[in-house]
Design a protein around this motif. Structure first.
Motif, short mmCIF file in Angstrom:
data_model
loop_
_atom_site.label_atom_id
_atom_site.label_comp_id
_atom_site.label_asym_id
_atom_site.label_seq_id
_atom_site.Cartn_x
_atom_site.Cartn_y
_atom_site.Cartn_z
N TRP A 25 -7.29 29.21 22.72
CA TRP A 25 -8.14 30.14 22.53
C TRP A 25 -8.60 30.57 24.02
O TRP A 25 -8.97 29.53 24.72
N GLU A 26 -8.80 32.08 23.98
CA GLU A 26 -9.26 32.52 25.56
C GLU A 26 -10.61 32.23 25.54
O GLU A 26 -10.85 31.68 26.79
N THR A 27 -11.50 32.06 24.57
CA THR A 27 -12.94 31.93 24.80
C THR A 27 -13.43 31.28 23.49
O THR A 27 -12.79 31.14 22.31
N GLU A 28 -14.40 30.21 23.88
CA GLU A 28 -15.25 29.73 22.48
C GLU A 28 -15.49 30.78 21.62
O GLU A 28 -15.57 30.69 20.46
N GLN A 29 -16.09 31.89 22.01
CA GLN A 29 -16.56 33.11 21.32
C GLN A 29 -15.34 33.69 20.22
O GLN A 29 -15.44 33.95 19.21
N ASP A 30 -14.08 33.85 20.91
CA ASP A 30 -13.06 34.13 20.25
C ASP A 30 -12.83 33.18 18.78
O ASP A 30 -12.43 33.51 17.72
N LEU A 31 -12.69 31.90 19.08
CA LEU A 31 -12.75 30.83 18.29
C LEU A 31 -13.85 30.96 17.03
O LEU A 31 -13.53 30.98 15.87
N GLU A 32 -15.17 31.38 17.42
CA GLU A 32 -16.25 31.69 16.60
C GLU A 32 -16.22 32.73 15.81
O GLU A 32 -16.21 32.97 14.54
N ASN A 33 -15.52 33.92 16.49
CA ASN A 33 -15.07 34.91 15.61
C ASN A 33 -14.31 34.86 14.83
O ASN A 33 -14.21 35.23 13.50
N TYR A 34 -13.29 34.02 14.91
CA TYR A 34 -12.12 33.62 14.08
C TYR A 34 -12.70 32.95 12.77
O TYR A 34 -12.65 33.02 11.48
N ARG A 35 -13.49 31.92 13.42
CA ARG A 35 -14.34 30.97 12.21
C ARG A 35 -15.35 32.00 11.15
O ARG A 35 -15.47 31.34 10.29
#
Length: 98
Positions: free
Chosen positions: A56-66
């Protein structure tokens, strides 16, 4: 960029359903904003254990996916198949040798 590793353990009779669903959803997951890589592994000694490995590019990208409808659909289906609690790690890649 960071790596997300998730350990999933299934009842043996649920493995075909999990694999079929993963096959249907993998491109959508891979194309989620910020996702750069996705792989699925199966344990050699215990075929009921799987691991997903994603970049994932950023932790926020993962959080957005989650927090997305896609994740809700994937997770709602998948969690019914478990025989143990899933485990997850977010790690930074320090070295990669090719």
């Amino acid at each position: 960029m960071f790596v997300r590793i998730v350990k999933l353990s299934f009842h043996e009779e649920n493995i075909p359903a999990f694999l079929e669903n993963f096959e249907q959803m993998k491109e959508k997951i891979r194309n989620a904003p910020g996702n750069r890589f996705l792989e699925l592994y199966q344990d050699k000694n215990n075929p009921c254990i799987f691991f997903t490995y994603s970049y994932w590019e950023t932790e926020q990208d993962l959080e957005n996916y989650r927090n997305s409808e896609l994740f809700y659909d994937v997770w709602t289906f998948t969690k019914k198949l478990f025989n143990d609690k899933p485990e997850a790690w977010s790690v930074d890649k320090l070295h990669s040798l090719h």
